[in-house]
Design a protein around this motif. Structure first.
Motif, PDB file in Angstrom:
ATOM      1  N   ASP A 258     -26.123  10.425-101.009  1.00  0.00           N
ATOM      2  CA  ASP A 258     -26.911  11.298 -99.517  1.00  0.00           C
ATOM      3  C   ASP A 258     -28.132  10.703 -98.878  1.00  0.00           C
ATOM      4  OD1 ASP A 258     -28.054  10.211-102.332  1.00  0.00           O
ATOM      5  OD2 ASP A 258     -28.485  11.793-102.968  1.00  0.00           O
ATOM      6  N   PRO A 262     -25.492  15.192 -95.709  1.00  0.00           N
ATOM      7  CA  PRO A 262     -25.405  15.740 -97.477  1.00  0.00           C
ATOM      8  C   PRO A 262     -23.937  15.420 -97.850  1.00  0.00           C
ATOM      9  CG  PRO A 262     -25.500  16.912 -95.679  1.00  0.00           C
ATOM     10  CD  PRO A 262     -25.546  16.162 -95.158  1.00  0.00           C
ATOM     11  N   GLU A 264     -20.780  17.004-100.720  1.00  0.00           N
ATOM     12  CA  GLU A 264     -20.804  17.781-101.221  1.00  0.00           C
ATOM     13  C   GLU A 264     -20.500  17.627-102.920  1.00  0.00           C
ATOM     14  OE1 GLU A 264     -16.827  19.366-100.317  1.00  0.00           O
ATOM     15  OE2 GLU A 264     -17.761  18.701 -97.773  1.00  0.00           O
ATOM     16  N   GLU A 266     -18.110  18.282-105.079  1.00  0.00           N
ATOM     17  CA  GLU A 266     -17.247  17.984-106.008  1.00  0.00           C
ATOM     18  C   GLU A 266     -17.192  16.151-106.417  1.00  0.00           C
ATOM     19  OE1 GLU A 266     -13.944  21.083-105.548  1.00  0.00           O
ATOM     20  OE2 GLU A 266     -14.677  20.432-104.065  1.00  0.00           O
ATOM     21  N   GLY A 372     -17.106  14.879 -99.036  1.00  0.00           N
ATOM     22  CA  GLY A 372     -16.281  15.657 -99.856  1.00  0.00           C
ATOM     23  C   GLY A 372     -14.754  15.729-100.177  1.00  0.00           C
ATOM     24  N   PRO A 375     -11.646  18.998 -95.123  1.00  0.00           N
ATOM     25  CA  PRO A 375     -11.706  20.044 -94.939  1.00  0.00           C
ATOM     26  C   PRO A 375     -10.768  21.136 -94.685  1.00  0.00           C
ATOM     27  CG  PRO A 375     -13.827  18.865 -93.748  1.00  0.00           C
ATOM     28  CD  PRO A 375     -12.447  17.966 -94.503  1.00  0.00           C
ATOM     29  N   THR A 405      -9.922  16.185-106.899  1.00  0.00           N
ATOM     30  CA  THR A 405     -11.010  17.714-106.923  1.00  0.00           C
ATOM     31  C   THR A 405     -10.460  18.312-108.320  1.00  0.00           C
ATOM     32  OG1 THR A 405     -10.098  18.790-105.692  1.00  0.00           O
ATOM     33  CG2 THR A 405     -11.923  17.604-104.486  1.00  0.00           C
TER      34      THR A 405
END
Length: 438
Positions: A258, A262, A264, A266, A372, A375, A405
């Motif tokens: 961070d 950003p 995510e 998960e 993350g 996408p 995930t």
């Protein structure tokens, strides 16, 4: 896609089967022992390609006949090297003699390379066989090609080395070559659930590879495991020994990501699970006191400036044949002054000195390989925020698979190391991967 000598494939829907194939290390041992042949390895790769390519679109040119001929020559001769008979994929901004290098752009359509790039020549010297060219985004920037993620066909494989990551994830080849200027090797590996390695800029010759940003560009490799990456790096670099996984627990500096952008939920959860698992096996992990966020903007400045210099001819003569996103970047780069570029480079050098000083007491920095999971959708390739500062500082990095995930989508972490200790970074990353397999 140009295909020469491959049987017709069948089409499948959903997630492409990614049954685990033999590791590169295991394949190398069986070839050396005479238990298999280069011809058999090539035929198996072509069969797998035929079964997966209609769904994945990882390849732009498949040189089946040339690969078979090279395999026959290898089978008839003496053992060539540590990669004897191993089929590899090569990103289509990298020259392979006799094959087109089209860079994902109509501006390079039909341009056939006269000789191998340095990295391809070194792979061949080690016994590898080029199966073909893998899809790249346009000039290795952000405009996606047709490739889909083998782990979930509705998701991007990342970029710009999209075809190389997907070809390994689909089990077509055990090794593929990519390039990275921002996050083009680390991010696709994380999205596709494979391992990848980026050496420091300048550690491998970039001769025969289409340049974008000379101070940022580097070749890199994809494989299923870090141990396989170590074998490839040793073979290409002429190392006398292949780095083995370390036996003792490492000391790591933790960045939760961070600080760079950003992350995510998960990915944040997966990183915490990774830290718990590694500490459980003795790893000493402490928070890194680094403020690298401003380097992302500096990376963008350097990338835009150098790309505009490298591609000034294309922008001047054929702007309408460039994608909007690439053309806009080049226009912005043309407006960046040399003083701004030099200031960004100077800040990176100062931060690099700080980071390498900290790495004098630790083995690597641990952080997310991407914000993350991959996408959904194929219109973009994801963000390289977790890689930009380290690429600007010319530090080596390894993407390590193993986390997922709740729905089973891959999540990758990365280790960033000292530029003068590549073998040690690979040894540490192999130790980490062995403890993150879920």
């Amino acid at each position: 896609m140009r295909v020469r000598g491959v049987a017709g494939p069948h089409r499948r829907a959903g997630v492409v089967s990614t049954a685990v194939t033999a590791s590169l290390q295991e394949t190398a041992r069986t070839v050396a022992a005479g238990s298999t042949t280069a011809t058999r390895l090539v035929e198996e790769a072509l069969e797998r390609l035929a079964a997966t390519e209609p769904d994945i679109h990882a390849w732009v040119t498949v040189a089946a006949d040339a690969a078979r001929e090279q395999a026959r020559r290898l089978d008839a001769g003496s053992h060539r090297g540590p990669l004897h008979g191993v089929p590899v994929g090569v990103k289509d901004i990298i020259d392979v003699a006799g094959l087109p290098t089209e860079c994902g752009s109509p501006l390079r359509a039909g341009r056939v390379a006269g000789e191998d790039a340095w990295v391809v020549a070194r792979l061949r010297e080690a016994g590898a066989i080029v199966l073909g060219k893998t899809v790249t985004t346009e000039f290795a920037y952000f405009q996606p090609g047709p490739t889909r993620n083998p782990r979930d066909l509705t998701r991007t494989p990342g970029g710009s080395s999209s075809g190389s990551a997907a070809a390994v994830a689909a089990g077509v080849v055990p090794v593929a070559v990519g390039t990275q200027t921002a996050g083009s090797v680390i991010r696709p590996a994380a999205f596709c659930g494979v391992a990848s390695y980026v050496p420091p800029v300048g550690a491998l010759s970039y001769e025969g590879i289409h340049p974008m940003c000379p101070s940022l560009d580097t070749a890199g490799f994809f494989a299923t495991t870090v141990e396989d990456l170590a074998l490839v790096r040793a073979a290409v670099g002429g190392w006398s020994e292949v780095p083995a996984p370390r036996s003792d627990a490492p000391t790591l500096l933790l960045m939760r990501g961070d600080e760079l952008g950003p992350v995510e939920p998960e990915m944040a959860d997966a990183l915490e699970r990774a830290v718990t698992a590694l500490r459980g096996d003795g790893a000493r992990i402490s928070d890194a006191t680094l403020r690298l966020g401003p380097l992302e903007d500096d990376h963008v400045t350097v990338m835009e400036y150098e790309a505009a210099v490298s591609m000034r001819t294309e922008l001047a003569t054929s702007p309408d044949r460039l994608s909007d996103i690439l053309r806009e970047m080049l226009v912005k780069g043309a407006a960046v002054g040399e003083a701004s570029w030099a200031a960004a480079r100077a800040r990176a050098t100062a931060q690099r000195d700080l980071v390498t000083g900290l790495l004098g007491e630790a083995d690597a920095i641990l952080l997310p390989a991407a914000p993350g999971p991959a996408p959904e959708g194929l219109g973009a390739t994801g963000k390289p925020t977790m890689s930009r500062p380290f690429q600007l500082m010319n530090l080596p990095a390894v993407a390590i698979p193993g986390m997922r995930t709740a729905a089973g989508v891959p999540l990758g972490v990365q280790l960033v190391g000292h530029p003068g200790r590549e073998a040690g970074l690979l040894a540490t990353a192999a130790w980490v991967q062995a403890r993150l397999q879920e």
